[in-house]
Design an enzyme around this catalytic site. Structure first.
Site, PDB file in Angstrom:
ATOM      1  N   ASP A  70      44.392  -4.414  -2.475  1.00 45.28           N
ATOM      2  CA  ASP A  70      43.699  -4.836  -3.758  1.00 45.28           C
ATOM      3  C   ASP A  70      42.573  -3.819  -4.306  1.00 45.28           C
ATOM      4  OD1 ASP A  70      42.012  -5.415  -1.803  1.00 45.28           O
ATOM      5  OD2 ASP A  70      42.149  -7.914  -2.252  1.00 45.28           O
ATOM      6  N   ASP A 480      33.332  -9.310   4.022  1.00 39.22           N
ATOM      7  CA  ASP A 480      34.597 -10.096   4.543  1.00 39.22           C
ATOM      8  C   ASP A 480      34.585 -10.372   6.103  1.00 39.22           C
ATOM      9  OD1 ASP A 480      35.149 -10.610   1.782  1.00 39.22           O
ATOM     10  OD2 ASP A 480      36.443  -8.890   1.874  1.00 39.22           O
TER      11      ASP A 480
END
Length: 878
Positions: A70, A480
């Site tokens: 992404d 993350d």
């Protein structure tokens, strides 16, 4: 764990690209004279760490596969080494958005051709439009076709697809589904130019959240996949039948039967869901569709699987469970090209207790599951998982049944069966690529093995870096997955930072004169936002938050580790002595300031906010505003104090519409001097001084001499050397940089989606003399394939004295080129190779040996080297 890559990327924008109050621009600096150095670039291995929404196999060439991420570019599978090769590292600073890949397509007519639709956001977070990249050498080099609209590789719906497709009969024809109401686009010249298919009737209407004023969740997700029916064309002629998926719950699938001249809504189709995938089994005449009530990749509460029979127009609900029993949407759809009646799909949004994978061998009439309950909460798995190559995938968790660790996955929107090998399947998750090579065991009742198939794909977003003078060479703060302590850059660490495990670490620091003391801060849904270590980051304990803390912010450790200053989100700047059990508010400094410590004086701390510099001389209790002026007006600034230099501070940052550059203070921030030869700078870091130099080496991500790049200076910024090149740019590199205090020339660079890259110089000055005494070398080729080989080298200390550090050099006779190595730090200049010890294998006792290995490309001949040199003498070749 929910992915938070949006936050990381947007912070990156705010930090380096779009902020800064406008001020009058100073007169342009004089042109800088810059030189260049040849660097070897590698990743500090983490293996994965981000969302992989797409995997695509070529249908005509075995072992040719691509993966898209992404925000971290695209990759090609290398079967010989079982690794992924990055393909978009050449994307530069100005086009940083093109590291987000919304779709990828491989040409089965000409397998050398590959295409990538790139662009990260469709709203204002990405200032540039999207593009279609095209390559005729499998991604080794690219040409670009700019588009008149944005693409969203990191937008909602990015797991749907593929939006980009090559006509399997006339490969000069491609289609691209656009978001934002821009419709369907077509190229008839192999991706060089594009035009809208005006006859296509529906540009989509689904948005995740119409009330989102940022434009992120309120964008129309548009045209989401294109699938050709290859049986309706012949070689050289355009395929007649094309299916297109649209983000419209009432009108999700369209078809053309005249090669795209006209389009019709597919009659009788189900409504109420979005078709995430449309995969055609042309041999049996079945179009399989995976539906969800949401666009993903995070959301989805209900889903269905449908089969459309192309010859009769019959729709059949082939869902493996009743809709009432779903709490997830379906995606990750694939058919076995060797056994076309075999189809698989994923429950991509089954966050808890685990994702689910479904398999049918009778075209969807019946299904089996990857796991099922025996008696709740106990479950039986059809698989075993081996994450020994990426042990952090367990997250150090100890969950209660029915949850397990490691999890089978989450956000599993990409699943592909190898079209040439029914036993091999790969699927993407929010953290890695998993795969198996004995998938056939599923049907026989034996267990198949799932393991990471992700080596070489590095997708973390990096917020901060530190390289202490002792202990681990690298500590990282990541989006993350928190961050890692690397004791060996060539190996995957066993675990990320835990206790607590921040979803995102925003800042970390160590005590300069006591590097075992380390502090980190970050984001966490519940629990402390700060943690301390007294063993160089190997183990951690959570601190206590001041009232109101909502996020990590920035943190600084005193030079001796006796105290800390923290500027968290949601609360003002605070200070503490000891390890953060009690905090007091700091006076004289605004909330949200960036904080750092002096690296010599344990009571001196610094801060910066909105163009003003602040100094504390009492351990962070009170700050005074510096009289310094002319600094960047916004908060897109990074600054650091020089190790070993009291009051020696360097500050980088700014924005194109205001003050922007690199500043230096030698009086503790009372005044700053801007370096006239640096046009723009976004990071600053320090490393070991060059041979013969007394001042530490400077590193920066900057624009110098009109060139954007990563630069090094060995003379306090008077002259600069560019250390990266146009093939190694990694998009946006404005978050952090640091040199290594123990290895001259080594620099660690933070990227926004390509992990931590580090470079070693070929201009290392006088050679390290290395070990003395006799040595013996055994060079063994352990594997060979067309175009490459693997070898093992054993270096034996044949002398009477122990080595404390070693190096070994040789020259390849046939121009062989290293591609990877392990258990040694290797560099190559021309045909000359140098291998040096890592931190853990430096000591070699008399009579003992050390071994390392490597892979390399080779021409048709692969003659072994016969002469080896270690330190000040030649070694005997065994």
């Amino acid at each position: 764990m929910r992915r938070t890559r949006i936050v990381t990327a947007v912070l990156a924008l705010a930090a380096g690209l779009l902020s800064g109050a406008p001020t009058a621009l100073a007169a342009g600096p004089p042109a800088a004279e810059i030189t260049a150095d040849t660097y070897t670039w590698k990743n500090a291995r983490i293996d994965g760490g981000g969302f992989v929404p797409g995997i695509v196999f070529n249908r005509s060439e075995k072992n040719l596969a691509y993966a898209r991420t992404d925000i971290g570019g695209a990759y090609r599978w290398q079967e010989s080494s079982r690794t992924w090769t990055p393909l978009l590292d050449s994307v530069g600073w100005d086009d940083w958005g093109h590291t987000g890949v919304v779709s990828i397509a491989t040409d089965s007519v000409d397998p050398d051709r590959v295409y990538a639709a790139v662009g990260t956001y469709t709203n204002g977070w990405d200032p540039g439009n999207g593009a279609v990249m095209r390559s005729t050498d499998r991604g080794a080099s690219w040409k670009k076709a700019d588009l008149p609209f944005k693409l969203g590789g990191n937008m909602p719906g990015r797991g749907m697809g593929e939006r980009l497709a090559v006509d399997p009969n006339r490969n000069s024809v491609l289609y691209l589904g656009a978001p934002s109401g821009k419709g369907l686009w077509r190229s008839t010249d192999s991706g060089a130019t594009w035009s809208q298919v005006t006859a296509f009737p529906n540009a989509g209407n689904y948005v995740q959240d119409p009330s989102d004023t940022s434009g992120y969740a309120s964008d129309n997700q548009g045209i989401v996949w294109v699938t050709f029916d290859e049986s309706t064309g012949t070689a050289g002629n355009a395929t007649k039948t094309i299916y297109v998926g649209v983000a419209d719950k009432d009108n999700a699938v369209y078809r053309s039967t005249d090669a795209g001249a006209s389009w019709q809504r597919l009659a009788g189709q189900p409504t109420g869901h979005l078709a995430h995938k449309g995969v055609l089994d042309a041999e049996n005449g079945h179009l399989y569709l995976a539906y969800s009530d949401k666009g993903g990749p995070y959301d989805g509460g209900k889903g269905r699987l449908w089969r459309y029979t192309t010859g009769t127009g019959t729709w059949t609900d082939i869902s493996p469970v009743a809709e009432a029993d779903t709490f997830y949407g379906f995606s990750g759809l694939s058919v076995d090209r060797q056994k076309p009646g075999t189809v698989m799909a994923t429950a991509y949004s089954a966050w808890w207790p685990d994702t689910q994978i479904f398999r049918s061998t009778d075209s969807g009439a019946t299904w089996t599951k990857a796991w099922d309950y025996t008696s709740y909460p106990n479950r039986e798995n059809r698989y075993t998982m081996d994450v020994s190559s990426s042990p952090w995938l367990t997250w150090g968790a100890n969950p209660q049944p029915p949850e397990q660790t490691p999890k089978l996955g989450w956000m599993t929107e990409a699943l592909e069966i190898d079209p040439f090998d029914s036993d091999r399947m790969m699927y993407g998750t929010g953290a890695t690529i998993y795969g198996t090579e004995n998938l056939g065991n599923w049907d026989s009742g034996a267990k198949f093995t799932v393991e990471p198939m992700v080596r070489g794909l590095e997708e973390t977003a990096v917020n901060d870096l530190a390289s202490p003078p002792s202990g681990a060479p690298l500590l990282s703060a990541l989006g993350d997955i928190g961050g890692f302590r690397h004791t060996d850059l060539t190996k995957v660490p066993s675990m990320m930072f835990t206790q607590p495990n921040f979803t995102t670490t925003t800042s970390l620091d160590f005590a300069e004169s006591n590097p075992d003391t380390v502090v980190r801060v970050g984001d966490l849904d519940s629990g402390p936002h700060i943690a301390f270590s007294t063993d160089n980051g190997a183990h951690w304990s959570g601190g206590t938050d001041p009232a109101g803390v909502s996020g990590g912010g920035t943190v600084a450790a005193a030079a001796d580790g006796s105290r800390f200053v923290w500027s968290p989100e949601g609360a003002g700047v605070h200070h503490t002595t000891g390890f953060g059990m009690s905090w007091q508010a700091s006076a004289g400094i605004p909330a949200g300031a960036i904080v750092e410590s002096d690296r010599v004086d344990a009571k001196t701390f610094y801060g910066f906010k909105s163009g003003r510099f602040y100094v504390s001389r009492d351990g962070g209790a009170t700050f005074e505003q510096s009289p310094a002026t002319g600094l960047p007006a916004g908060d897109s600034v990074r600054f650091k104090a020089l190790p070993g230099g009291k009051g020696d501070v360097w500050l980088a940052g700014g924005a194109p519409d205001g003050a922007y550059g690199l500043w230096h203070s030698t009086d503790g921030g009372a005044s700053f001097t801007r370096l006239a030869n640096v046009e723009q700078a976004d990071t600053i870091g320090f490393g070991k001084a060059a041979p013969g130099a007394s001042y530490q080496t400077l590193y920066t991500s900057a624009k110098i001499g009109g060139v954007r790049g990563v630069f090094r200076s060995t003379d306090r910024g008077a002259h600069w050397t560019r250390v990266n090149d146009d093939a190694h740019q990694w998009g946006w590199t404005g978050a952090a940089i640091t040199g290594d205090p123990r290895v001259y020339g080594r620099v660690y660079v933070a990227t926004n989606g390509r992990g931590v890259v580090y470079g070693d110089t070929s201009d290392a000055g006088p050679a390290d003399p290395g070990p003395t005494g006799a040595c013996t070398v055994t060079y063994t080729v352990t594997g060979q394939w067309q175009g490459g080989f693997q070898a093992e080298v054993r270096l034996t200390n044949s002398g009477p004295t122990a080595w404390n550090g070693w190096s070994l050099g040789w020259t390849f006779p046939d121009g062989q080129k290293l591609t990877a190595s392990w258990n040694a730090e290797t560099t190559q200049s021309g045909t000359t190779v140098t291998a040096k010890n890592t931190g853990w294998n430096a000591t070699v006792a008399p009579g003992s040996s050390v071994s390392f290995g490597f892979t390399a490309n080779a021409p048709s001949t692969n003659t072994k080297p016969t002469t080896f040199r270690s330190g000040d003498g030649d070694c005997t070749a065994a």
